[in-house]
Design a protein around this motif. Structure first.
Motif, mmCIF file in Angstrom:
data_model
loop_
_atom_site.group_PDB
_atom_site.id
_atom_site.type_symbol
_atom_site.label_atom_id
_atom_site.label_comp_id
_atom_site.label_asym_id
_atom_site.label_seq_id
_atom_site.Cartn_x
_atom_site.Cartn_y
_atom_site.Cartn_z
ATOM 1 N N SER A 1 3.919 -10.859 -16.936
ATOM 2 C CA SER A 1 3.755 -11.371 -15.584
ATOM 3 C C SER A 1 4.773 -12.460 -15.281
ATOM 4 N N SER B 1 6.712 -6.897 -0.027
ATOM 5 C CA SER B 1 5.432 -7.413 0.432
ATOM 6 C C SER B 1 5.613 -8.342 1.622
ATOM 7 N N THR C 1 0.675 -7.024 3.288
ATOM 8 C CA THR C 1 1.006 -5.623 3.079
ATOM 9 C C THR C 1 1.897 -5.512 1.843
ATOM 10 N N TYR C 2 1.884 -4.316 1.254
ATOM 11 C CA TYR C 2 2.639 -4.067 0.024
ATOM 12 C C TYR C 2 3.305 -2.705 0.061
ATOM 13 N N ASP D 1 4.175 0.718 -1.760
ATOM 14 C CA ASP D 1 3.367 1.517 -2.692
ATOM 15 C C ASP D 1 3.761 1.269 -4.150
ATOM 16 N N LYS E 1 1.823 -1.953 -5.175
ATOM 17 C CA LYS E 1 0.423 -2.120 -4.775
ATOM 18 C C LYS E 1 -0.479 -2.082 -6.002
ATOM 19 N N GLY E 2 -1.384 -3.047 -6.098
ATOM 20 C CA GLY E 2 -2.287 -3.137 -7.236
ATOM 21 C C GLY E 2 -1.739 -3.934 -8.403
ATOM 22 N N ARG E 3 -0.435 -4.250 -8.372
ATOM 23 C CA ARG E 3 0.171 -5.038 -9.456
ATOM 24 C C ARG E 3 0.676 -6.388 -8.969
ATOM 25 N N ILE F 1 0.741 -9.564 -6.075
ATOM 26 C CA ILE F 1 -0.103 -10.238 -5.096
ATOM 27 C C ILE F 1 0.721 -11.299 -4.375
ATOM 28 N N ASN G 1 2.331 -8.791 -11.772
ATOM 29 C CA ASN G 1 1.617 -8.454 -13.005
ATOM 30 C C ASN G 1 1.989 -7.055 -13.475
ATOM 31 N N THR G 2 1.688 -6.781 -14.729
ATOM 32 C CA THR G 2 1.958 -5.468 -15.328
ATOM 33 C C THR G 2 3.370 -5.014 -14.988
#
Length: 114
Positions: free
Chosen positions: A17, A46, A56-57, A59, A62-64, A66, A81-82
């Motif tokens: 991260s 983003s 908004t992000y 694709d 998204k999910g990794r 923030i 992250n990740t």
């Protein structure tokens, strides 16, 4: 003229991260992050609205990733992250004026090793 100062890039192993920060010289702007990998165009990552109510992000993140902001500190963050090797790029902070991405930071390098 709005100036944007970025920090937080670096070298990290895959799965790790990093957190990027961006401080604009003018508060309460709609802000965003973009990135540009070697030999590729700059792409949107983003967005966060001036009071943080809308995010908004892309694709691909998204999910990794923030995006957030602390308006008391006049700073926008991108928590990543990740991380994957394909996230390697120069990351740019940007600010909108009159609906256009009008101002850009100097860019910060993020390198993810496999």
């Amino acid at each position: 003229q709005v100036q944007l100062v970025e920090s937080g890039g670096g070298l990290v192993q895959a799965g790790g991260s990093l957190r990027l920060s961006c401080t604009p010289s003018v508060p309460f702007l709609d802000m965003g992050w973009f990135r540009q990998a070697p030999g590729k165009e700059r792409v949107f990552i983003s967005f966060i609205s001036r009071y943080g109510s809308t995010t908004t992000y892309a694709d691909s993140v998204k999910g990794r990733f923030i995006i957030s902001r602390d308006n008391a500190k006049n700073t926008v963050y991108l928590q990543m992250n990740t991380l994957k090797p394909e996230d390697t790029a120069v990351y740019y902070c940007a600010a909108k004026r009159s609906g256009q991405w009008s101002y850009w930071g100097q860019g910060t390098q993020v390198t993810v090793s496999s």
